[in-house]
Write an enzyme that holds these catalytic residues in place. Structure first.
Site, PDB file in Angstrom:
ATOM      1  N   ARG A  29      16.228  12.335  -2.990  1.00 38.91           N
ATOM      2  CA  ARG A  29      17.171  13.399  -2.639  1.00 38.91           C
ATOM      3  C   ARG A  29      16.757  14.690  -3.332  1.00 38.91           C
ATOM      4  O   ARG A  29      16.024  14.672  -4.292  1.00 38.91           O
ATOM      5  CB  ARG A  29      18.597  12.997  -3.039  1.00 38.91           C
ATOM      6  CG  ARG A  29      19.091  11.805  -2.229  1.00 38.91           C
ATOM      7  CD  ARG A  29      20.488  11.387  -2.627  1.00 38.91           C
ATOM      8  NE  ARG A  29      21.455  12.419  -2.277  1.00 38.91           N
ATOM      9  CZ  ARG A  29      22.330  12.944  -3.128  1.00 38.91           C
ATOM     10  NH1 ARG A  29      22.349  12.528  -4.381  1.00 38.91           N
ATOM     11  NH2 ARG A  29      23.166  13.876  -2.740  1.00 38.91           N
ATOM     12  N   LYS A  62      19.936   4.639 -13.429  1.00 36.52           N
ATOM     13  CA  LYS A  62      19.793   4.496 -11.977  1.00 36.52           C
ATOM     14  C   LYS A  62      18.889   3.317 -11.619  1.00 36.52           C
ATOM     15  O   LYS A  62      17.787   3.182 -12.136  1.00 36.52           O
ATOM     16  CB  LYS A  62      19.230   5.794 -11.407  1.00 36.52           C
ATOM     17  CG  LYS A  62      19.109   5.796  -9.903  1.00 36.52           C
ATOM     18  CD  LYS A  62      19.029   7.211  -9.380  1.00 36.52           C
ATOM     19  CE  LYS A  62      18.652   7.246  -7.926  1.00 36.52           C
ATOM     20  NZ  LYS A  62      18.770   8.579  -7.363  1.00 36.52           N
ATOM     21  N   ARG A  74      27.845  14.791 -12.474  1.00 36.64           N
ATOM     22  CA  ARG A  74      27.293  13.838 -13.441  1.00 36.64           C
ATOM     23  C   ARG A  74      28.283  13.593 -14.577  1.00 36.64           C
ATOM     24  O   ARG A  74      29.055  14.494 -14.943  1.00 36.64           O
ATOM     25  CB  ARG A  74      25.944  14.311 -13.976  1.00 36.64           C
ATOM     26  CG  ARG A  74      25.928  15.638 -14.625  1.00 36.64           C
ATOM     27  CD  ARG A  74      24.538  15.955 -15.214  1.00 36.64           C
ATOM     28  NE  ARG A  74      24.650  17.087 -16.088  1.00 36.64           N
ATOM     29  CZ  ARG A  74      24.714  18.342 -15.681  1.00 36.64           C
ATOM     30  NH1 ARG A  74      24.649  18.631 -14.400  1.00 36.64           N
ATOM     31  NH2 ARG A  74      24.836  19.332 -16.553  1.00 36.64           N
TER      32      ARG A  74
HETATM   33  C1  BTN Z   1      17.291   9.197  -4.201  1.00 43.64           C
HETATM   34  O1  BTN Z   1      16.734  10.234  -4.590  1.00 43.64           O
HETATM   35  O2  BTN Z   1      18.123   8.630  -4.877  1.00 43.64           O
HETATM   36  C2  BTN Z   1      16.939   8.624  -2.850  1.00 43.64           C
HETATM   37  C3  BTN Z   1      15.736   7.743  -2.907  1.00 43.64           C
HETATM   38  C4  BTN Z   1      15.357   7.133  -1.587  1.00 43.64           C
HETATM   39  C5  BTN Z   1      14.028   6.428  -1.656  1.00 43.64           C
HETATM   40  C6  BTN Z   1      13.730   5.631  -0.422  1.00 43.64           C
HETATM   41  S1  BTN Z   1      12.336   4.573  -0.615  1.00 43.64           S
HETATM   42  C7  BTN Z   1      12.347   4.222   1.086  1.00 43.64           C
HETATM   43  C8  BTN Z   1      12.680   5.501   1.804  1.00 43.64           C
HETATM   44  N1  BTN Z   1      11.483   6.264   2.080  1.00 43.64           N
HETATM   45  C9  BTN Z   1      11.453   7.397   1.389  1.00 43.64           C
HETATM   46  O3  BTN Z   1      10.521   8.227   1.428  1.00 43.64           O
HETATM   47  N2  BTN Z   1      12.549   7.530   0.646  1.00 43.64           N
HETATM   48  C10 BTN Z   1      13.455   6.416   0.844  1.00 43.64           C
END
Ligand code: BTN
Length: 325
Positions: free
Chosen positions: A121, A186, A322
């Site tokens: 994100r 996390k 947060r």
């Molecule tokens: C976050 O930042 O919390 C979201 C992370 C999401 C990661 C997943 S891994 C599978 C899918 N492909 C990606 O490029 N991102 C999501």
């Protein structure tokens, strides 16, 4: 990378150059070349004269055939495409491109052992080393326009938390909007990417990353407190089993979301809410203010009472909430 070579070496035992050459149908020099390419995947190979090559640590690879069979037992007729890639840029990016023509009612699913450009994100990268974690994307087309998305990422977060809890028997929590935490760090994250018309059916890619066996070395690039199931769970987590549980939980959630929206799943979310009743800091652009987090609304907004006593309703995307330590 030679996929067959990785499969053979995954048992962590020694395999001689001659044996590998025969199994792969290449010369011993070519074997050596293939072995030396494994370093680019973060795989450390021990090489001992007279014994051959072995991985420093055995691997339990994702088994695409087993996964598809196990998932089809419950979701036959609903699954259009299912595959497991060894390496992709991003499973979300791949599915965004390949599932454009997905009909309403069906799902496409892509898993990968590694991502070279994993997306998190807020434009962050998602650290995605080979064969350590879960990187999964699910494509779905939902009728009803963009408004159907309110609360979807929260509902999916609850489904992910449920699956992790069921398989690993640990108490996970959800940090609004959709981070899965364990012990204040996390463990997993979701990235939903959307295409479509404001009013027409929306094409949604649900991307999920779960840290399962992430090693310290690989995780050193992560710029926030993180943990992995290997640290959190007493039992060894089998990634294939966890994948089946995650897919099952996510697809069940999507099916009920289609009929009930987030309000039908809010009770489940509340059960996992990490921040309820806690002091939080809210950041939006260059503004930052403190307040008390009350919970989420029926639409999936975060409700935070500011110091002036007024409750503000916050949408995801622009805002970070947060906990205050
Ligand atoms: C976050 O930042 O919390 C979201 C992370 C999401 C990661 C997943 S891994 C599978 C899918 N492909 C990606 O490029 N991102 C999501």
């Amino acid at each position: 990378m030679n996929e067959k070579l990785v499969e053979i070496l995954s048992d962590g035992e020694f395999h001689s150059g001659v044996e590998l050459g025969e199994l792969l149908g290449v010369t011993r020099t070519a074997v050596w070349k293939h072995v030396s390419q494994l370093a680019a995947y973060g795989l450390k190979v021990e090489s001992i004269k007279g014994k051959g090559y072995r991985l420093e640590r055995p691997l339990c690879l994702l088994d695409g055939v087993r996964l598809r069979n196990d998932i089809e037992v419950r979701w036959k007729g609903k699954l259009r495409e299912f595959s497991v890639a060894h390496s992709v840029g991003s499973t979300n990016a791949e599915l965004l491109a390949s599932s454009k023509d997905l009909p309403v009612g069906l799902y496409d699913i892509l898993l990968a052992e590694r991502q070279t450009a994993g997306r998190g994100r807020r434009g962050r990268a998602w650290v995605s080393p080979f064969a350590q974690n879960i990187y999964m994307s699910v494509a779905v087309r939902l009728p009803g326009g963009f408004s159907v998305l309110n609360g979807l990422s929260l509902a999916i977060g609850a489904a992910v938390a449920d699956a992790i809890k069921a398989i690993c028997n640990i108490q996970v929590s959800l940090k609004w909007p959709n981070d899965v935490w364990y012990s204040e760090r996390k463990l997993a994250g979701l990235l939903l990417e959307v295409q479509g018309e404001q009013e027409g059916p929306v094409h949604v890619i649900i991307g999920l990353g779960v840290n399962v066996l992430m090693e310290l070395e690989a995780g050193s690039a992560i710029d926030q407190p993180w943990t992995a199931l290997s640290e959190a769970c007493e039992v060894k987590v089998e990634r294939n089993q966890l994948c089946v549980a995650l897919v099952d939980s996510i697809l069940s959630c999507l099916e009920s979301y289609k009929s009930e929206g987030f309000s039908g799943l809010k009770g489940l979310w509340d059960k996992y809410d990490l921040l309820k009743g806690r002091k939080v800091m809210v950041s939006s652009g260059d503004q930052c203010w403190g307040g008390e987090y009350i919970g989420v609304s029926d639409e999936g907004y975060a409700l935070v009472r500011g110091e002036d006593g007024l409750v503000k309703s916050l949408a995801g995307g622009e805002i970070t909430v947060r906990p205050v330590a």
